[in-house]
Design an enzyme around this catalytic site. Sequence first.
Site, PDB file in Angstrom:
ATOM      1  N   ASP A  19     -15.118  29.515 -57.584  1.00 27.09           N
ATOM      2  CA  ASP A  19     -14.359  30.618 -57.816  1.00 27.09           C
ATOM      3  C   ASP A  19     -14.523  30.916 -59.204  1.00 27.09           C
ATOM      4  OD1 ASP A  19     -11.852  31.933 -57.944  1.00 27.09           O
ATOM      5  OD2 ASP A  19     -11.001  30.428 -58.527  1.00 27.09           O
ATOM      6  N   ASP A  21     -11.728  32.950 -61.223  1.00 29.85           N
ATOM      7  CA  ASP A  21     -10.637  32.297 -62.574  1.00 29.85           C
ATOM      8  C   ASP A  21      -9.829  31.476 -62.896  1.00 29.85           C
ATOM      9  OD1 ASP A  21      -9.678  35.253 -63.519  1.00 29.85           O
ATOM     10  OD2 ASP A  21      -9.227  35.716 -60.967  1.00 29.85           O
ATOM     11  N   ASP A 178      -9.831  25.813 -58.252  1.00 32.02           N
ATOM     12  CA  ASP A 178      -8.708  25.447 -58.706  1.00 32.02           C
ATOM     13  C   ASP A 178      -7.204  25.542 -58.163  1.00 32.02           C
ATOM     14  OD1 ASP A 178      -9.125  27.994 -59.345  1.00 32.02           O
ATOM     15  OD2 ASP A 178      -7.946  28.035 -61.006  1.00 32.02           O
TER      16      ASP A 178
END
Length: 220
Positions: A19, A21, A178
């Site tokens: 991922d 961000d 995250d």
Amino acid sequence: MTDHAPLEFLGTTRHVLFDMDGVLLDTEPLYTEAYDRVLAPFGASLDWELKTRMMGRPALHSAGLAVEKYGLPISAEEFLRLRKPVLDELFRNSPAIAGAEQLVRRLKAAGVRIAVATSTARPLFELKTSSHPWFDAFDVTVCGDDPEVKSPKPAPDIFLVAARRLGVDAADCIVFEDSPAGVEAALAARARVFALIDARLDRALYAGVERIITSYDELL
């Protein structure tokens, strides 16, 4: 993380999906600032509970959550219109997550195939990464507006597409995520999942992951 330390966490896995961000770029604080700037005229600011529910979700969905929670007299689409110039300003200098570039370069040097799988639309991806030439190290980049990504996270589509473009099944990949929504998507894709989390997040939201870390230094 030393340049010559072994990448033991890989095991036999030779494909890694990231991922972006909160995993490669430290943009989550920038999103919070942008939301606060839009919310300020309405006498509101983004709280942590709502932030947790927004992470990893499509922009329109997240904006809708804010409009609903704070009873804003505007639509989610209008919220995004107000937010856009703020993000355009902030994202020109998106900072990297500590250790992310080093890990990416280590994986590349070790012959591991790597991909970005981000919910961010392609134009915003280009803006966020414009000051980070190390993104050229990735073999594949899949953005949230890719036509093959039919459903956003927490659906597994984006990881399935990224793995397929690397030439493997997602089950043969490690995913770094995250957000709870991103982790749900990666688990649904049957990947090995490593969660890089904010220390404030409830670890119960990450049930099923192989490993939880708060820094890339913990891998070695």
